[in-house]
Motif scaffolding. Structure first.
Motif, PDB file in Angstrom:
ATOM      1  N   ALA A 263      10.318   4.854 -15.240  1.00 55.76           N
ATOM      2  CA  ALA A 263       9.957   3.929 -16.754  1.00 55.76           C
ATOM      3  C   ALA A 263       9.700   2.879 -16.088  1.00 55.76           C
ATOM      4  O   ALA A 263       8.267   2.114 -16.979  1.00 55.76           O
ATOM      5  N   ASP A 264       9.517   2.282 -14.747  1.00 51.63           N
ATOM      6  CA  ASP A 264       9.288   1.265 -14.421  1.00 51.63           C
ATOM      7  C   ASP A 264       8.129   0.947 -13.827  1.00 51.63           C
ATOM      8  O   ASP A 264       7.422  -0.127 -13.150  1.00 51.63           O
ATOM      9  N   THR A 265       7.314   2.701 -13.517  1.00 49.38           N
ATOM     10  CA  THR A 265       6.770   2.493 -12.679  1.00 49.38           C
ATOM     11  C   THR A 265       5.612   0.924 -13.174  1.00 49.38           C
ATOM     12  O   THR A 265       4.118   1.090 -12.272  1.00 49.38           O
ATOM     13  N   TYR A 266       4.716   1.409 -14.453  1.00 49.32           N
ATOM     14  CA  TYR A 266       4.320   0.270 -14.624  1.00 49.32           C
ATOM     15  C   TYR A 266       4.489  -1.106 -14.103  1.00 49.32           C
ATOM     16  O   TYR A 266       3.247  -2.107 -13.993  1.00 49.32           O
ATOM     17  N   PHE A 267       5.900  -1.874 -14.470  1.00 44.72           N
ATOM     18  CA  PHE A 267       6.099  -3.125 -13.499  1.00 44.72           C
ATOM     19  C   PHE A 267       5.380  -3.004 -12.094  1.00 44.72           C
ATOM     20  O   PHE A 267       5.816  -4.125 -11.486  1.00 44.72           O
ATOM     21  N   GLN A 268       6.115  -1.950 -11.493  1.00 43.00           N
ATOM     22  CA  GLN A 268       5.973  -1.259 -10.255  1.00 43.00           C
ATOM     23  C   GLN A 268       4.257  -2.098 -10.051  1.00 43.00           C
ATOM     24  O   GLN A 268       4.187  -2.330  -8.817  1.00 43.00           O
ATOM     25  N   TYR A 269       3.741  -1.462 -10.422  1.00 44.86           N
ATOM     26  CA  TYR A 269       1.955  -1.273 -10.022  1.00 44.86           C
ATOM     27  C   TYR A 269       1.195  -2.944 -10.528  1.00 44.86           C
ATOM     28  O   TYR A 269       0.933  -3.985  -9.761  1.00 44.86           O
ATOM     29  N   HIS A 270       2.336  -3.489 -11.500  1.00 48.23           N
ATOM     30  CA  HIS A 270       1.719  -5.346 -11.157  1.00 48.23           C
ATOM     31  C   HIS A 270       2.452  -6.494 -10.578  1.00 48.23           C
ATOM     32  O   HIS A 270       2.271  -6.914 -10.051  1.00 48.23           O
ATOM     33  N   TYR A 271       3.749  -5.865 -10.340  1.00 53.68           N
ATOM     34  CA  TYR A 271       4.316  -6.380  -9.568  1.00 53.68           C
ATOM     35  C   TYR A 271       3.433  -6.223  -7.767  1.00 53.68           C
ATOM     36  O   TYR A 271       3.126  -6.854  -6.978  1.00 53.68           O
ATOM     37  N   ILE A 272       2.668  -5.227  -7.270  1.00 55.96           N
ATOM     38  CA  ILE A 272       2.241  -4.779  -6.762  1.00 55.96           C
ATOM     39  C   ILE A 272       1.279  -6.111  -6.130  1.00 55.96           C
ATOM     40  O   ILE A 272       0.454  -6.472  -5.507  1.00 55.96           O
ATOM     41  N   ILE A 273       0.382  -5.729  -7.436  1.00 52.25           N
ATOM     42  CA  ILE A 273      -0.795  -6.657  -7.831  1.00 52.25           C
ATOM     43  C   ILE A 273      -0.676  -8.048  -7.223  1.00 52.25           C
ATOM     44  O   ILE A 273      -0.965  -8.735  -6.797  1.00 52.25           O
ATOM     45  N   ASP A 274       0.759  -8.641  -8.478  1.00 54.00           N
ATOM     46  CA  ASP A 274       0.852 -10.087  -7.648  1.00 54.00           C
ATOM     47  C   ASP A 274       1.188 -10.501  -6.432  1.00 54.00           C
ATOM     48  O   ASP A 274       1.343 -11.527  -5.941  1.00 54.00           O
ATOM     49  N   LEU A 275       1.948  -9.504  -5.972  1.00 48.61           N
ATOM     50  CA  LEU A 275       2.901  -9.511  -4.334  1.00 48.61           C
ATOM     51  C   LEU A 275       1.152  -9.475  -3.907  1.00 48.61           C
ATOM     52  O   LEU A 275       1.327 -10.199  -2.562  1.00 48.61           O
ATOM     53  N   HIS A 276       0.088  -9.055  -4.136  1.00 47.99           N
ATOM     54  CA  HIS A 276      -0.951  -9.039  -3.501  1.00 47.99           C
ATOM     55  C   HIS A 276      -1.243  -9.977  -3.447  1.00 47.99           C
ATOM     56  O   HIS A 276      -2.157 -10.821  -2.526  1.00 47.99           O
ATOM     57  N   ASN A 277      -1.469 -10.847  -4.837  1.00 49.58           N
ATOM     58  CA  ASN A 277      -2.497 -12.335  -4.416  1.00 49.58           C
ATOM     59  C   ASN A 277      -1.791 -13.274  -3.426  1.00 49.58           C
ATOM     60  O   ASN A 277      -2.828 -13.911  -3.090  1.00 49.58           O
ATOM     61  N   LYS A 278      -0.285 -13.088  -3.946  1.00 48.01           N
ATOM     62  CA  LYS A 278       0.462 -14.195  -3.611  1.00 48.01           C
ATOM     63  C   LYS A 278       0.079 -13.696  -1.473  1.00 48.01           C
ATOM     64  O   LYS A 278       0.148 -14.645  -1.128  1.00 48.01           O
ATOM     65  N   ILE A 279       0.002 -12.486  -1.296  1.00 39.89           N
ATOM     66  CA  ILE A 279       0.070 -12.427   0.539  1.00 39.89           C
ATOM     67  C   ILE A 279      -1.337 -13.039   0.781  1.00 39.89           C
ATOM     68  O   ILE A 279      -1.530 -13.632   1.503  1.00 39.89           O
ATOM     69  N   LYS A 280      -2.168 -12.618  -0.120  1.00 39.98           N
ATOM     70  CA  LYS A 280      -3.434 -13.202   0.598  1.00 39.98           C
ATOM     71  C   LYS A 280      -4.015 -14.633   0.533  1.00 39.98           C
ATOM     72  O   LYS A 280      -4.190 -14.943   1.355  1.00 39.98           O
ATOM     73  N   ALA A 281      -3.151 -15.469  -0.549  1.00 38.94           N
ATOM     74  CA  ALA A 281      -3.286 -16.405  -0.858  1.00 38.94           C
ATOM     75  C   ALA A 281      -1.938 -17.378   0.906  1.00 38.94           C
ATOM     76  O   ALA A 281      -3.144 -18.119   1.366  1.00 38.94           O
ATOM     77  N   SER A 282      -1.215 -16.851   0.788  1.00 37.61           N
ATOM     78  CA  SER A 282      -0.355 -17.322   2.185  1.00 37.61           C
ATOM     79  C   SER A 282      -1.386 -16.884   3.393  1.00 37.61           C
ATOM     80  O   SER A 282      -1.236 -17.371   4.434  1.00 37.61           O
TER      81      SER A 282
ATOM     82  N   MET B  75       1.011  -1.453  -0.263  1.00 36.83           N
ATOM     83  CA  MET B  75       0.096  -0.326   0.237  1.00 36.83           C
ATOM     84  C   MET B  75       0.482   1.500   0.490  1.00 36.83           C
ATOM     85  O   MET B  75       0.735   2.252  -0.713  1.00 36.83           O
ATOM     86  N   ALA B  76       2.425   1.602   0.887  1.00 40.08           N
ATOM     87  CA  ALA B  76       2.967   2.146   0.558  1.00 40.08           C
ATOM     88  C   ALA B  76       3.063   2.391  -0.866  1.00 40.08           C
ATOM     89  O   ALA B  76       3.717   4.110  -0.935  1.00 40.08           O
ATOM     90  N   MET B  77       3.965   1.744  -1.591  1.00 39.81           N
ATOM     91  CA  MET B  77       4.292   1.301  -2.878  1.00 39.81           C
ATOM     92  C   MET B  77       3.571   2.016  -3.625  1.00 39.81           C
ATOM     93  O   MET B  77       3.161   3.031  -4.668  1.00 39.81           O
ATOM     94  N   LEU B  78       1.938   1.667  -3.758  1.00 38.21           N
ATOM     95  CA  LEU B  78       0.986   1.675  -4.558  1.00 38.21           C
ATOM     96  C   LEU B  78       0.458   3.639  -4.392  1.00 38.21           C
ATOM     97  O   LEU B  78       0.343   4.207  -4.944  1.00 38.21           O
ATOM     98  N   HIS B  79       0.843   4.277  -3.091  1.00 38.69           N
ATOM     99  CA  HIS B  79       1.036   5.347  -3.111  1.00 38.69           C
ATOM    100  C   HIS B  79       2.151   6.177  -3.127  1.00 38.69           C
ATOM    101  O   HIS B  79       1.774   7.927  -4.111  1.00 38.69           O
ATOM    102  N   ASN B  80       3.354   5.999  -3.572  1.00 34.02           N
ATOM    103  CA  ASN B  80       3.787   6.510  -4.073  1.00 34.02           C
ATOM    104  C   ASN B  80       4.142   6.631  -5.068  1.00 34.02           C
ATOM    105  O   ASN B  80       4.226   7.644  -6.179  1.00 34.02           O
ATOM    106  N   LEU B  81       3.137   5.826  -6.271  1.00 33.08           N
ATOM    107  CA  LEU B  81       3.044   5.259  -7.114  1.00 33.08           C
ATOM    108  C   LEU B  81       2.386   6.871  -7.581  1.00 33.08           C
ATOM    109  O   LEU B  81       2.080   7.416  -8.853  1.00 33.08           O
ATOM    110  N   PHE B  82       0.921   6.448  -7.100  1.00 29.18           N
ATOM    111  CA  PHE B  82      -0.675   7.094  -7.536  1.00 29.18           C
ATOM    112  C   PHE B  82       0.184   8.987  -7.157  1.00 29.18           C
ATOM    113  O   PHE B  82      -0.224   9.590  -7.357  1.00 29.18           O
TER     114      PHE B  82
END
Length: 101
Positions: A63-82, A49-56
């Motif tokens: 230039a890596d904003t797009y990849f950071q966003y997708h990394y965060i979404i993937d990380l969120h899904n993995k954390i949720k499953a864990s 969430m802190a990373m998303l706040h910084n992005l928004f």
């Protein structure tokens, strides 16, 4: 947590290892009253969430904003499953303990 991950996904449990460790380290431990992350690093965990706040708010625009966003979404899904797997495991352990006593 790792046992449950390996039962649910025997060939890809290692992909969830970082998320499982983060999920464990970012929850207040009942015995210490602190996040294990805090005891290890001396500061509160800075999560997705802190990373998303910084992005928004464009505080960390690159230039890596797009990849950071997708990394965060993937990380969120993995954390949720864990977390779900950890909660299921804790419930099973608690039930087994209740039946033993």
């Amino acid at each position: 947590m790792l046992q449950k991950l390996s039962n649910e996904c025997p060939t890809c449990w290692d992909k969830y290892l970082d998320a499982a460790l983060y999920a464990y380290r970012s929850q207040v431990h009942s015995a210490t009253g602190f996040f294990p992350f805090y005891l290890l690093f001396g500061r509160a965990p800075s999560g997705p969430m802190a990373m998303l706040h910084n992005l928004f708010t464009r505080q960390n625009e690159s230039a890596d904003t797009y990849f950071q966003y997708h990394y965060i979404i993937d990380l969120h899904n993995k954390i949720k499953a864990s977390c779900r797997i950890a909660q299921d495991s804790a419930s099973e352990v608690a039930e087994a303990s209740r039946q033993r006593h």
